[in-house]
Design an enzyme around this catalytic site. Structure first.
Site, PDB file in Angstrom:
ATOM      1  N   GLU A  92      33.579  45.978  -2.950  1.00  0.00           N
ATOM      2  CA  GLU A  92      34.008  44.170  -2.618  1.00  0.00           C
ATOM      3  C   GLU A  92      33.226  44.092  -1.148  1.00  0.00           C
ATOM      4  O   GLU A  92      32.747  44.548  -0.300  1.00  0.00           O
ATOM      5  CB  GLU A  92      34.976  44.771  -2.724  1.00  0.00           C
ATOM      6  CG  GLU A  92      35.836  43.212  -2.725  1.00  0.00           C
ATOM      7  CD  GLU A  92      37.306  43.403  -2.364  1.00  0.00           C
ATOM      8  OE1 GLU A  92      37.957  44.751  -2.009  1.00  0.00           O
ATOM      9  OE2 GLU A  92      37.882  42.455  -1.674  1.00  0.00           O
ATOM     10  N   LYS A 270      46.738  46.000   0.501  1.00  0.00           N
ATOM     11  CA  LYS A 270      45.870  46.740  -0.105  1.00  0.00           C
ATOM     12  C   LYS A 270      44.557  46.519   0.367  1.00  0.00           C
ATOM     13  O   LYS A 270      43.338  47.223  -0.102  1.00  0.00           O
ATOM     14  CB  LYS A 270      45.673  46.137  -1.924  1.00  0.00           C
ATOM     15  CG  LYS A 270      44.560  45.647  -2.327  1.00  0.00           C
ATOM     16  CD  LYS A 270      42.982  45.163  -1.763  1.00  0.00           C
ATOM     17  CE  LYS A 270      42.005  45.665  -3.082  1.00  0.00           C
ATOM     18  NZ  LYS A 270      40.979  44.393  -3.180  1.00  0.00           N
ATOM     19  N   ASP A 286      39.502  62.199  -2.410  1.00  0.00           N
ATOM     20  CA  ASP A 286      40.197  61.907  -3.617  1.00  0.00           C
ATOM     21  C   ASP A 286      41.080  60.054  -3.363  1.00  0.00           C
ATOM     22  O   ASP A 286      42.139  60.709  -2.829  1.00  0.00           O
ATOM     23  CB  ASP A 286      41.389  62.600  -3.881  1.00  0.00           C
ATOM     24  CG  ASP A 286      42.371  62.532  -4.962  1.00  0.00           C
ATOM     25  OD1 ASP A 286      42.406  61.457  -5.542  1.00  0.00           O
ATOM     26  OD2 ASP A 286      42.646  63.839  -6.037  1.00  0.00           O
ATOM     27  N   HIS A 384      34.425  35.617   2.317  1.00  0.00           N
ATOM     28  CA  HIS A 384      34.770  36.340   1.385  1.00  0.00           C
ATOM     29  C   HIS A 384      33.130  35.793   0.301  1.00  0.00           C
ATOM     30  O   HIS A 384      32.617  35.719  -0.426  1.00  0.00           O
ATOM     31  CB  HIS A 384      36.390  35.730  -0.059  1.00  0.00           C
ATOM     32  CG  HIS A 384      36.378  37.290   0.100  1.00  0.00           C
ATOM     33  ND1 HIS A 384      35.637  38.401  -1.039  1.00  0.00           N
ATOM     34  CD2 HIS A 384      37.661  37.873   1.033  1.00  0.00           C
ATOM     35  CE1 HIS A 384      36.740  39.569  -0.903  1.00  0.00           C
ATOM     36  NE2 HIS A 384      37.587  39.205  -0.025  1.00  0.00           N
TER      37      HIS A 384
HETATM   38  P1  NAD Z   1      39.188  74.092  -3.022  1.00  0.00           P
HETATM   39  O1  NAD Z   1      40.843  74.923  -3.177  1.00  0.00           O
HETATM   40  O2  NAD Z   1      38.705  73.921  -3.682  1.00  0.00           O
HETATM   41  O3  NAD Z   1      39.223  73.790  -1.399  1.00  0.00           O
HETATM   42  C1  NAD Z   1      40.527  74.954  -0.642  1.00  0.00           C
HETATM   43  C2  NAD Z   1      40.131  76.255  -0.316  1.00  0.00           C
HETATM   44  O4  NAD Z   1      38.787  76.399  -0.117  1.00  0.00           O
HETATM   45  C3  NAD Z   1      40.640  77.148   0.932  1.00  0.00           C
HETATM   46  O5  NAD Z   1      42.241  77.684  -0.002  1.00  0.00           O
HETATM   47  C4  NAD Z   1      40.472  77.948   1.321  1.00  0.00           C
HETATM   48  O6  NAD Z   1      40.308  79.507   0.228  1.00  0.00           O
HETATM   49  C5  NAD Z   1      38.701  77.758   0.727  1.00  0.00           C
HETATM   50  N1  NAD Z   1      38.505  76.522   2.817  1.00  0.00           N
HETATM   51  C6  NAD Z   1      37.080  77.725   3.096  1.00  0.00           C
HETATM   52  N2  NAD Z   1      36.928  76.515   4.501  1.00  0.00           N
HETATM   53  C7  NAD Z   1      37.992  75.920   5.080  1.00  0.00           C
HETATM   54  C8  NAD Z   1      38.482  75.396   5.901  1.00  0.00           C
HETATM   55  N3  NAD Z   1      38.603  74.962   6.837  1.00  0.00           N
HETATM   56  N4  NAD Z   1      39.543  74.871   6.165  1.00  0.00           N
HETATM   57  C9  NAD Z   1      41.002  75.025   4.693  1.00  0.00           C
HETATM   58  N5  NAD Z   1      40.133  75.696   3.236  1.00  0.00           N
HETATM   59  C10 NAD Z   1      39.436  76.070   4.183  1.00  0.00           C
HETATM   60  O7  NAD Z   1      39.658  72.449  -2.558  1.00  0.00           O
HETATM   61  P2  NAD Z   1      41.576  71.581  -2.493  1.00  0.00           P
HETATM   62  O8  NAD Z   1      41.422  71.137  -1.296  1.00  0.00           O
HETATM   63  O9  NAD Z   1      42.193  72.791  -2.415  1.00  0.00           O
HETATM   64  O10 NAD Z   1      41.532  70.583  -3.618  1.00  0.00           O
HETATM   65  C11 NAD Z   1      41.400  69.607  -3.325  1.00  0.00           C
HETATM   66  C12 NAD Z   1      40.661  69.147  -5.060  1.00  0.00           C
HETATM   67  O11 NAD Z   1      41.874  68.949  -5.922  1.00  0.00           O
HETATM   68  C13 NAD Z   1      40.726  67.535  -4.509  1.00  0.00           C
HETATM   69  O12 NAD Z   1      39.019  67.900  -5.887  1.00  0.00           O
HETATM   70  C14 NAD Z   1      41.213  67.043  -5.568  1.00  0.00           C
HETATM   71  O13 NAD Z   1      41.281  65.456  -6.263  1.00  0.00           O
HETATM   72  C15 NAD Z   1      42.127  68.345  -6.488  1.00  0.00           C
HETATM   73  N6  NAD Z   1      43.511  67.593  -7.078  1.00  0.00           N
HETATM   74  C16 NAD Z   1      44.133  66.546  -6.531  1.00  0.00           C
HETATM   75  C17 NAD Z   1      45.620  66.867  -7.049  1.00  0.00           C
HETATM   76  C18 NAD Z   1      46.582  65.894  -7.232  1.00  0.00           C
HETATM   77  O14 NAD Z   1      46.435  64.464  -5.797  1.00  0.00           O
HETATM   78  N7  NAD Z   1      47.836  65.804  -6.837  1.00  0.00           N
HETATM   79  C19 NAD Z   1      46.496  67.450  -7.962  1.00  0.00           C
HETATM   80  C20 NAD Z   1      45.248  69.027  -8.396  1.00  0.00           C
HETATM   81  C21 NAD Z   1      44.206  68.840  -8.108  1.00  0.00           C
END
Ligand code: NAD
Length: 432
Positions: A92, A270, A286, A384
């Protein structure tokens, strides 16, 4: 109704066997055959852009290509005393410019002051079919130590990094068909957005919860209403910086309109998301998770309202604030995988997810200030349209410096329309 031949010959069969096993190039060729895609479109989609196809192919399913969205850099942004260049991915026009302008106008009065409520995420476990929901709730709460052990056992890495289980809540909600017992596990996910992390914990806990209560567990998933992960930003714009009392008062009135009316609040918020989602996207986070959090938080009182506030301080300056859920990470999801996301983080120089979240809140507030100011003064279209005119010029085929010249003519004529642009382009070329 008459269905033309075009429509009929465009009929596509979406059932393609083995599509997921193909390479991206094969898939693209398959799509080309399936819909009769023209050569130029295939060539465009076949270009890797800034995301190589191999990486893309491992990010999502059935990859054929990737789409490029411009990344612009917001300048003039100072967050908690530190200057930062902010990469924003958006299609945008005017979004990046609005942040640059708004941030410039509060730079001398300190820029943006930010804070964070924490990095806690909530996962929900839905329990149904218990005849004594109140007692079931207490039975689950009695197991807090066990629940903590199970959750932390899922992610020793997170615990080592200082995160892990923090709190337990159990609610009885009245739903159609009877009460449900909803367990919330509250987890510090540190530098991860944490969806996968907490979902894993919720799934691991579910059988025990069924066992302790005699009920049936259905859903086990995080809540996107991440109200324990709030990012906050505040900034002061002096009367001198914004151009006097009339502008200030118009902006206050615009805010009050949004605070009072959901139809206005939706558009007001928005505008905030124009800034927020652009950084969320640029960093591989996300966008839907942040958007769902924003709008559900905006409706937390039962009535949808503004995420930001505006007031006049003791000196007569305009003070704006923004507070909203900001579940973003530096690890997990696409953040580590997408090379442009990594580059975007490097540009901002952030070391923690909270720092990123705070910058995003600052930019959301800047974006909101810019929109309110434009609306309360010249109207949004003037700014815009100038950029939109460039798009229209390109659509009618302007190339090179024609784009700039044609856009200028359209803006001067106050007619940023394709038909006018085509005529004016012909005239321009006629003049040679
Ligand atoms: P992930 O599981 O890939 O990574 C998280 C893991 O990384 C942690 O559990 C930990 O073991 C490790 N880690 C390493 N260094 C870390 C640090 N400094 N701090 C914290 N953890 C660290 O990802 P996630 O963040 O658990 O999930 C994000 C993904 O889930 C996104 O892609 C999202 O789109 C997706 N998702 C979203 C939904 C929703 O929003 N409703 C539902 C399901 C999945």
């Amino acid at each position: 109704m008459h269905h033309g031949d075009d429509l009929m010959s465009n009929t596509v069969n979406s059932r393609i066997s083995g599509f997921h096993k193909m390479t991206p190039a094969e898939r693209l060729a398959t799509v080309q055959r399936a819909v009769g895609l023209d050569g130029a479109s295939v060539e465009q989609l076949g270009k890797p852009g800034s995301l190589d196809l191999h990486t893309a192919d491992h990010m999502i399913e059935n990859v054929i290509s990737s789409i490029s969205i411009p990344i612009g850099i917001a300048t003039n942004v100072k967050v908690d005393g530190r200057d930062v260049l902010v990469p924003m991915a958006t299609e945008e026009s005017s979004v990046v410019a609005a942040v640059c302008n708004s941030a410039r106008q509060c730079y001398d009065s300190g820029g943006f002051i930010t804070s964070m409520s924490g990095t806690l995420m909530i996962a929900q476990i839905q329990l149904v079919g218990v005849s004594d929901p109140k007692a079931a709730r207490i039975r689950i709460l009695e197991q807090r130590d066990k629940i903590e052990e199970v959750c932390n056992g899922c992610d020793p890495m997170l615990v080592r990094l200082g995160g892990g289980f923090r709190d337990l809540e159990v609610r009885v909600i009245e739903a159609e068909g009877g009460p449900m017992v909803i367990t919330h596990i509250i987890v510090d996910t540190r530098d991860a957005m944490g969806a996968n992390t907490v979902n894993t914990m919720a799934e691991r806990l579910a059988p025990s919860i069924a066992e302790w209560t005699g009920g049936k567990v259905y859903l086990r998933i995080l809540s996107n209403l991440a109200d324990r992960r709030l990012a906050r930003a505040r900034a002061t714009w002096t009367l001198d910086a914004i151009g006097g009392e009339a502008v200030r008062d118009g902006m206050i009135s615009a805010y009050r309109f949004a605070a009072a009316d959901p139809y206005r609040a939706a558009t007001h918020n928005k505008g905030i998301m124009n800034g927020v989602s652009a950084i969320v996207l640029a960093t591989g986070n996300d966008t839907r998770a942040v958007e769902a959090g924003a709008h559900s938080f905006a409706a937390r009182s039962g009535r949808y309202t503004s995420l930001s506030t505006y007031e006049v301080d003791a000196d007569g300056s305009l003070v704006g604030t923004l507070e909203m859920p900001m579940p973003v990470g530096l690890v997990g999801g696409a953040t580590k995988v997408h090379p442009s996301a990594q580059a975007a983080l490097k540009i901002m120089g952030v070391a923690t997810a909270s720092e990123l979240a705070r910058i995003i809140a600052a930019v959301g507030l800047a974006q909101n200030f810019g929109a309110l100011k434009a609306l309360a003064t010249v109207g949004i279209q003037q700014g815009h349209m100038a950029l939109h005119a460039h798009n229209v010029a390109m659509v009618v085929g302007a190339v090179g410096d024609e784009v700039q010249r044609l856009a200028k003519i359209l803006v001067e004529k106050r007619q940023v329309r394709q038909d006018v642009a085509a005529e004016e382009l012909a005239r321009l070329r006629g003049e040679g």
